[in-house]
Design an enzyme around this catalytic site. Structure first.
Site, PDB file in Angstrom:
ATOM      1  N   GLY A  80     -10.454   1.033 -10.309  1.00 25.95           N
ATOM      2  CA  GLY A  80      -9.961   2.401 -10.466  1.00 25.95           C
ATOM      3  C   GLY A  80     -10.288   3.328  -9.319  1.00 25.95           C
ATOM      4  O   GLY A  80     -10.318   4.545  -9.494  1.00 25.95           O
ATOM      5  N   GLU A  81     -10.500   2.796  -8.106  1.00 29.32           N
ATOM      6  CA  GLU A  81     -10.901   3.667  -7.002  1.00 29.32           C
ATOM      7  C   GLU A  81      -9.798   4.653  -6.615  1.00 29.32           C
ATOM      8  O   GLU A  81     -10.074   5.801  -6.273  1.00 29.32           O
ATOM      9  CB  GLU A  81     -11.317   2.852  -5.778  1.00 29.32           C
ATOM     10  N   ARG A  82      -8.533   4.220  -6.693  1.00 30.43           N
ATOM     11  CA  ARG A  82      -7.450   5.154  -6.371  1.00 30.43           C
ATOM     12  C   ARG A  82      -7.424   6.313  -7.368  1.00 30.43           C
ATOM     13  O   ARG A  82      -7.218   7.464  -6.984  1.00 30.43           O
ATOM     14  CB  ARG A  82      -6.106   4.421  -6.362  1.00 30.43           C
ATOM     15  N   GLU A 115      -7.889  -8.187 -12.419  1.00 26.43           N
ATOM     16  CA  GLU A 115      -7.139  -7.000 -12.813  1.00 26.43           C
ATOM     17  C   GLU A 115      -7.044  -6.023 -11.643  1.00 26.43           C
ATOM     18  O   GLU A 115      -6.005  -5.407 -11.403  1.00 26.43           O
ATOM     19  CB  GLU A 115      -7.827  -6.307 -13.998  1.00 26.43           C
TER      20      GLU A 115
END
Length: 289
Positions: A80-82, A115
């Site tokens: 989920g870094e973006r 994922e």
């Protein structure tokens, strides 16, 4: 089990009834989340990041970030870094997270990495590094990785080969300076660093297509050295080699393409190479001025 849950999001990582959701899902202070040093993505497209931020501004973060808990009430990002970067761009103080406990089994951690690979449009080099991590950290073969990420083994093999290129060329691919197709062609000359650099420079300077690059890379380089017993002795009527070399050098610099003088006694021919119809038009324009 892994294949059956791919694409279902982080909810697939969590048992359905064996945990307290309040402990695993909550709004977390963004300042308490550290990015994962092993994140495969190293380049973030600013335009796409802004598009994601606009979407979050309108609809919120629909998919929670996946984190692990560390000491001092801090967390390390798994996926989920973006979303985290976009939330920070918007000035959000909190983001929704799901905590994967340290005791979660190895298969779940492996699934989290898969994922992460599938959910983002990684560039080819980042994708290759992600596959390498999967193979090294989980002792997987290329065939195993292909099955887990839903791709052909040949695709995995071809992407991994890009890591054989020098770092400077890999960075060109990451930044979009050259395409993956160009990079694949450059693999043909990877053992000749000078030639590889020369072709790379021509791709950028002349905006060569992949097909034009293929033609350049499949040409046999001219060898300056010849066996002593096969050295051709010039006839008295031929032009001196030093003069021919000076002419070739001058024309090469002016036309930006390969030039060759072939002598046959008093006669001869001047050969000028072109690599596409556009390149031929460029040369005709230069020669007609």
């Amino acid at each position: 089990m892994v294949k059956s849950v791919l694409g279902r999001g982080v909810g697939a990582l969590l048992p359905e009834e064996s945990q307290d959701d309040a402990d695993r899902f909550f709004m977390c202070d963004v300042d308490k989340i550290s990015t994962n040093p092993n994140q495969p993505r190293s380049h973030f497209d600013e335009e796409k990041l802004q598009q994601l931020a606009d979407s979050i501004q309108e609809k919120g973060i629909i998919q929670p970030l996946l984190v692990t808990r560390k000491a001092s009430n801090r967390y390390v990002l798994i996926a989920g870094e973006r979303r985290l970067r976009a939330a920070r761009m918007l000035g959000h103080e909190e983001v929704p997270v799901v905590v994967m406990e340290e005791g979660d089994d190895r298969e779940s951690l492996e699934l989290a990495l898969i994922e992460n690979i599938q959910r983002h449009d990684l560039n080819p080099i980042e994708e290759a590094l992600a596959y390498t991590r999967l193979m090294e950290e989980f002792n997987l073969t290329q065939e195993d990785v292909a099955k887990k990420v839903g791709r052909q083994r040949s695709t995995i093999t071809n992407v991994l080969r890009l890591l054989q290129l020098p770092e400077s060329v890999r960075n060109d691919v990451i930044c979009g300076t050259i395409s993956e197709g160009h990079a694949r062609v450059l693999l043909r000359v990877k053992d000749d660093p000078d030639r590889l650099q020369d072709v790379r420079d021509r791709i950028i300077k002349d905006q060569l297509s992949v097909r034009a690059t293929e033609r350049i890379c499949t040409q046999q380089p001219q060898s300056d050295a010849q066996p002593a017993d096969k050295v051709k002795r010039p006839s008295p009527e031929e032009l001196p080699k030093s003069y021919c070399a000076a002419v070739v050098n001058q024309l090469t610099n002016q036309l930006h393409t390969k030039v060759r003088i072939v002598q046959q006694g008093k006669r001869g021919r001047l050969e000028i190479e072109y690599y596409s119809s556009d390149d031929l038009d460029r040369l005709l324009s230069l020669l007609s001025t």
